[in-house]
Design an enzyme around this catalytic site. Structure first.
Site, short mmCIF file in Angstrom:
data_model
loop_
_atom_site.label_atom_id
_atom_site.label_comp_id
_atom_site.label_asym_id
_atom_site.label_seq_id
_atom_site.Cartn_x
_atom_site.Cartn_y
_atom_site.Cartn_z
N SER A 14 18.73 85.50 58.85
CA SER A 14 19.37 85.43 57.68
C SER A 14 18.27 84.85 56.42
CB SER A 14 21.11 85.19 57.96
OG SER A 14 20.71 83.57 57.61
N SER A 28 17.78 82.74 62.09
CA SER A 28 17.63 82.55 61.19
C SER A 28 16.29 82.51 60.90
CB SER A 28 18.88 82.46 60.52
OG SER A 28 19.90 83.50 60.79
N LYS A 71 17.98 79.18 49.83
CA LYS A 71 18.75 80.72 50.20
C LYS A 71 19.62 80.62 49.77
CE LYS A 71 19.91 81.85 54.75
NZ LYS A 71 19.84 81.67 56.68
#
Length: 497
Positions: free
Chosen positions: A152, A176, A76
């Site tokens: 996210s 997330s 990420k």
């Protein structure tokens, strides 16, 4: 390697092929890049690759010693730093930011033999439950590209659900990991606060609300990762005692423990919950009871609205603090609204009005909630809710319009109380989709999203289980049983697979 075989296997399965020398790490990486070429132009899941470097790193593998030697993984694009590589956090402010070293989390993954093929898309600073940053553009859901994969960790979820990789680095500061897992048919585990490595130098990560872990296709991959990653890190602000056994054994040889489970389908903040989300919970209850678990409808005593307001105070304070550091240490000038997206700007401006007393009192409320949940778990082993209140929103649906942005830009002219109301209102539409996940972040408990339902529109929807701190083994035990049942949807019906 055959594309369909590559996409069908989980990380453990691919690692076993490498160990048996039935496939080479080079073949796996080539398959991953081939899949990126096929689907990423449409999905925009991976924003940056390491094609040259990763092929060089294959020579450093110790096949037979490293559990995931040769398995491709994406990371990420926030907090999961690779030395010498950009880490943008989905923000124009960080477009030129180059990591000076591997994060502790990434270093542990490297030690396990994973090959980092690139970074995935994330909303600016990980502040949204969708993945539509201005600097990189929106990520789309492999199940239906008109919809979002959530956020996210949306880029990571889309990377798995489209067959690019079986495992992807993710983080969870308010849901997330679990939100995109629910929206894309994946397994999403948020470990106990302090269980997995952080840093360097960021041991509090949203005051412990945020953790780094992963999204996976299979329960056994998450269990194996937890075995590899769990640590008592000397420099960390939060520490959890090591699990004495092997999480992998919990999954492979699950104890037939009968749990007492409380459930609710009501939103903790009074927002609507879709019939599909309720159906997902009721289907799960029916299965649980058939397995001999005791299930009872019982909501916890936490004041959800009060808690989320105190969550937003943390968000405001953290953004204001981060911006002050950037101004002083990197830019040498004040940051303006032109430097960031509207959500980050509103939080930053409102954060300047948050006093130390406000911040401290907000954290006290987290501790109150943690005590209430500890008491709740003295009666109930697990707590079942929808993972999300409905299936995924459409791309663009939760992005502010020009009219909304104009109103939000008035934040600097408001009183502190008015600013906090503006923040709450700003997030209300997105919170309506995802009101269930923040509780576990603020109490520090482990929680998971399990893929159990496909809506009439053909979109996945998960249910969430929360457990007492340190009890990931309970979650993994139950998830492994669900995975072998008719409840588990996984990638069934995914048009890209």
């Amino acid at each position: 390697m055959d594309k369909h075989e590559y996409m069908a296997l989980d990380g453990t399965g691919l690692a076993q092929l490498v160990k048996r020398k039935e496939v080479s790490p080079k073949e796996l990486v080539e398959a991953a890049f081939k899949r990126i070429e096929e689907v990423n132009p449409t999905l925009n899941a991976v924003i940056r690759t390491r094609k040259e470097k990763v092929f060089q790193e294959i020579a450093e593998l110790r096949i037979g010693e490293q559990e995931f030697a040769g398995v491709p993984i994406v990371l990420k694009d926030i907090s999961q730093a690779v030395k010498g590589e950009p880490l943008t956090s989905g923000s124009k402010l960080f477009l030129d930011n180059i990591a000076k070293r591997d994060s502790n989390f990434v270093a542990r993954l490297r030690k396990a033999g994973f090959l980092f093929i690139g970074h995935t898309n994330t909303p600016e600073f990980g502040l949204k439950n969708i993945t539509e940053p201005e600097v990189h553009g929106p990520t789309r859901n492999p199940w239906n590209t008109e919809y979002s994969p959530g956020g996210s960790s949306g880029g990571s979820a889309a990377s798995i659900a489209s067959g690019i990789v079986p495992i992807a680095g993710a983080s969870d500061g308010g849901g997330s990991i679990r939100i995109p897992a629910s929206f894309t048919g994946l397994f999403g585990l948020k470990p106990t606060r302090g269980r997995t490595p952080v840093g360097p130098g960021v041991g509090r990560q949203w005051q412990g609300a945020s953790i780094d872990f992963a999204l996976t296709k299979s329960v056994r991959d998450s269990a194996a990762l937890l075995d590899l990653l769990q640590t008592v890190q000397p420099e960390a602000a939060y520490q959890t005692p090591l699990f004495p056994g092997k999480f992998k054994d919990v999954v492979e040889k699950p104890e037939k423990r009968k749990f007492r489970i409380a459930f609710t389908t009501e939103s903790p903040v009074g927002t609507p919950v879709s019939e599909e989300a309720r159906l997902a919970v009721y289907k799960t209850i029916k299965w649980l009871e058939k397995q001999g678990h005791e299930v009872e409808e019982k909501a916890n005593k936490v004041d959800g609205i009060r808690l989320i307001k105190n969550y937003y105070i943390m968000n405001c304070g953290e953004m204001a603090g981060m911006v002050a550091s950037i101004e002083e240490e990197a830019l040498g000038r004040p940051i303006t609204a032109a430097d960031m997206e509207i959500v980050a700007w509103v939080l930053t401006v409102a954060g300047k009005s948050v006093t130390a007393a406000d911040y401290t009192r907000s954290l006290d409320e987290w501790d109150v909630a943690a005590a209430q949940m500890a008491e709740f778990h003295r009666t109930y082993d697990l707590y079942l809710t929808p993972a999300t209140a409905s299936a995924a929103p459409k791309v663009g649906e939760l992005t502010q319009t020009e009219k909304e942005i104009a109103e939000l830009m008035k934040v600097g002219k408001l009183t502190k109380v008015e600013q906090q109301k503006l923040v709450y209102d700003m997030f209300e539409a997105s919170l309506t989709y995802t009101p269930f996940t923040q509780l576990a972040n603020l109490t520090g408990q482990p929680a998971m999203s399990v893929p159990v339902h496909l809506t009439a529109a053909g979109l996945p929807l998960g249910v969430q289980f929360m457990a007492p701190k340190g009890k990931e083994d309970w979650l993994l035990q139950l998830a492994a049983q669900i995975e072998q049942s008719e409840l588990w949807i996984g990638m069934k019906g995914n048009p890209l697979l």
